[in-house]
Motif scaffolding. Structure first.
Motif, mmCIF file in Angstrom:
data_model
loop_
_atom_site.group_PDB
_atom_site.id
_atom_site.type_symbol
_atom_site.label_atom_id
_atom_site.label_comp_id
_atom_site.label_asym_id
_atom_site.label_seq_id
_atom_site.Cartn_x
_atom_site.Cartn_y
_atom_site.Cartn_z
ATOM 1 N N ALA A 64 -50.550 32.196 31.639
ATOM 2 C CA ALA A 64 -50.676 33.639 31.887
ATOM 3 C C ALA A 64 -50.879 34.404 30.576
ATOM 4 N N ASP A 65 -50.131 34.025 29.540
ATOM 5 C CA ASP A 65 -50.269 34.688 28.234
ATOM 6 C C ASP A 65 -51.649 34.447 27.635
ATOM 7 N N THR A 66 -52.130 33.212 27.795
ATOM 8 C CA THR A 66 -53.458 32.881 27.264
ATOM 9 C C THR A 66 -54.531 33.707 27.972
ATOM 10 N N LEU A 67 -54.438 33.811 29.291
ATOM 11 C CA LEU A 67 -55.402 34.610 30.053
ATOM 12 C C LEU A 67 -55.312 36.084 29.661
ATOM 13 N N PHE A 68 -54.089 36.577 29.506
ATOM 14 C CA PHE A 68 -53.849 37.979 29.154
ATOM 15 C C PHE A 68 -54.542 38.348 27.842
ATOM 16 N N ILE A 69 -54.307 37.541 26.817
ATOM 17 C CA ILE A 69 -54.879 37.876 25.508
ATOM 18 C C ILE A 69 -56.377 37.570 25.466
ATOM 19 N N LEU A 70 -56.826 36.599 26.279
ATOM 20 C CA LEU A 70 -58.264 36.321 26.380
ATOM 21 C C LEU A 70 -58.998 37.521 26.984
ATOM 22 N N GLN A 93 -54.326 19.421 18.709
ATOM 23 C CA GLN A 93 -53.314 20.367 18.237
ATOM 24 C C GLN A 93 -53.714 21.801 18.574
ATOM 25 N N LEU A 94 -55.000 22.102 18.438
ATOM 26 C CA LEU A 94 -55.488 23.459 18.724
ATOM 27 C C LEU A 94 -55.353 23.802 20.209
ATOM 28 N N ALA A 95 -55.444 22.777 21.064
ATOM 29 C CA ALA A 95 -55.400 23.001 22.518
ATOM 30 C C ALA A 95 -53.976 23.142 23.055
ATOM 31 N N ALA A 96 -52.977 22.964 22.179
ATOM 32 C CA ALA A 96 -51.579 23.077 22.630
ATOM 33 C C ALA A 96 -51.311 24.476 23.177
ATOM 34 N N LYS A 97 -50.328 24.547 24.076
ATOM 35 C CA LYS A 97 -49.950 25.822 24.729
ATOM 36 C C LYS A 97 -51.156 26.491 25.385
ATOM 37 N N ASN A 98 -51.987 25.706 26.043
ATOM 38 C CA ASN A 98 -53.202 26.219 26.704
ATOM 39 C C ASN A 98 -54.187 26.848 25.712
ATOM 40 N N GLY A 99 -54.076 26.475 24.445
ATOM 41 C CA GLY A 99 -54.977 27.052 23.437
ATOM 42 C C GLY A 99 -54.649 28.493 23.105
ATOM 43 N N TYR A 100 -53.388 28.882 23.325
ATOM 44 C CA TYR A 100 -52.998 30.287 23.094
ATOM 45 C C TYR A 100 -53.292 30.723 21.661
ATOM 46 N N PHE A 157 -56.382 34.127 17.912
ATOM 47 C CA PHE A 157 -57.348 34.302 16.821
ATOM 48 C C PHE A 157 -58.558 35.113 17.315
ATOM 49 N N PHE A 158 -59.078 34.771 18.479
ATOM 50 C CA PHE A 158 -60.242 35.462 19.057
ATOM 51 C C PHE A 158 -59.936 36.955 19.199
ATOM 52 N N PHE A 159 -58.762 37.258 19.731
ATOM 53 C CA PHE A 159 -58.362 38.653 19.940
ATOM 54 C C PHE A 159 -58.294 39.398 18.610
ATOM 55 N N LEU A 160 -57.614 38.801 17.622
ATOM 56 C CA LEU A 160 -57.448 39.479 16.335
ATOM 57 C C LEU A 160 -58.752 39.515 15.543
#
Length: 400
Positions: A8-14, A77-84, A89-92
């Motif tokens: 959910a957090d990953t989708l939110f910030i995406l 390693q980058l894909a951990a936590k659903n890639g959050y 990084f994308f958001f910022l």
């Protein structure tokens, strides 16, 4: 349950990243509609290419400067936590890339293409993330020092100072070093009007920016459990406050009316999570007025040819936003509290000084080494033909 929260957090910030990415289309069309017809293609190309350079530089250097994170690890390693972490990084990045998009509007119609891309790389690789790390990642103990001095840290929820004021104040030395457009200020003291080439495109740009801004502000919470409807409604109130103030101060001028919501939104970023909606309305109204008054002063009295008014819009309204958070965020004025005017003044002043110094160094060195400006002939022909070899609406050859 933890996996669901991470997803959910990953989708939110995406979704926030995508909304702010869309704002770059707003930057492009705002500039396209404001510049003369012979510079429209250049406006579109600059925003897209600046964003692309920003992405590469922020991924490799800038994000690490701000947050100490490196992406030079395995994809597993980058894909951990659903890639959050990647999506964060994308958001910022979309925030970082706003800096060259802001500057682009100030130096429009007469700046060389490649030197500006070099400036973009330096600004997004170091100048912006250095200050970003100080405010949002506790670098060098500056926030702790401000807290020791005033009792609280400098508060900038969504970047009135970190993004907008920094972008606007970097742009000011760039605009001054570049000089005014040819024949803008005549020897007889007269001023040549360069009216917007397309009010509909200018309005489209303003609307796209305005809609995307709700991702910019609301998703600055960065996780779903911290989402706040207060941020959304404060953004809304500041937007309309800026619009109505610019309508009145700008005497119905459509260019001012469509920059009014942007002025209000710039100013509310810092304290949007703290203010009462009526406070946000006032903050937006002050920003809308500041933009109209200062744009007119810079253009007509001081003869600083800032084409889109990015210093008044982002520099000054962002500075006002940083200060306003320390006024309207207080409990005495209906806010949530936890802010201090002294802390806001210190943090805002630091951002302004850092941005002006950075802008002077980057653009000063580029002017001395490569030159910043198109030749007289290239400027007369327009950046579209001179740089891109095509106009926005090429006439079909008569004898094809």
């Amino acid at each position: 349950m933890e996996a669901l929260k991470q997803g959910a957090d990953t989708l939110f910030i995406l979704l926030g990243a995508i909304m702010v990415l869309a704002m770059h289309a707003g930057f492009a069309f705002l500039e396209l509609g404001t510049v003369r017809r012979k510079n429209q293609v250049n406006a579109l190309v600059k925003i897209l290419v600046d964003f692309s350079v920003s992405t590469v530089v922020y991924f490799i250097i800038g994000y690490g400067v701000a947050y100490g994170t490196s992406f030079f690890v395995g994809a597993e390693q980058l894909a951990a936590k659903n890639g959050y972490d990647l999506v964060k990084f994308f958001f910022l990045l979309t925030f970082a890339a706003a800096i060259p998009a802001i500057i682009s509007g100030g130096i429009a119609e007469r700046a060389k293409f490649w030197p500006q891309l070099i400036a973009t790389a330096v600004i997004v690789g170091f100048i912006y993330p250095f200050f970003e790390g100080i405010v949002w990642n506790q670098h060098f103990g500056v926030q702790a020092w401000i807290k020791g001095l005033t009792g609280v840290e400098f508060h900038d929820f969504a970047g009135s100072v970190v993004v907008h004021a920094v972008g606007g104040w970097i742009a000011l030395p760039a605009v001054i070093l570049l000089g005014a457009r040819a024949n803008r200020y005549r020897k007889d003291g007269g001023i040549s009007a360069h009216p917007p080439s397309s009010i509909p495109f200018l309005a489209l740009g303003a609307w796209v920016l305005t809609v995307g801004w709700f991702g910019f502000n609301v998703m600055s919470a960065q996780t779903l459990d911290k989402i706040s409807g207060l941020v959304a409604v404060n953004s809304l109130m500041a937007m309309v406050g800026g619009t109505l103030a610019a309508l009145i101060a700008g005497k119905n001028d459509p260019g001012f009316v469509h920059n009014g919501p942007l002025a209000g939104l710039v100013a509310v970023c810092a304290g949007s999570d703290l203010m009462h909606p009526l406070g946000a309305l006032v903050v937006g109204a002050v920003a809308g007025t500041v933009f109209v008054v200062m744009f007119t002063l810079t253009q007509n009295k001081w003869k600083i040819d800032d084409v889109l008014g990015v210093w008044p819009l982002h520099g000054l309204c962002g500075t006002w936003g940083g200060i306003a958070a320390g006024i309207f965020g207080t409990k005495a004025l209906g806010g949530l509290g936890g802010v201090n005017l002294g802390a806001q003044l210190i943090g805002t002043a630091m951002g302004v000084v850092w941005a002006v110094a950075g802008g002077l160094v980057v653009y000063g060195v580029l002017k001395a080494s490569m030159g910043l400006r198109l030749s007289q002939e290239e400027e007369y022909d327009g950046a579209d033909l001179s740089i891109h070899k095509i106009s926005a609406s090429p006439e079909r050859e008569a004898n094809w």
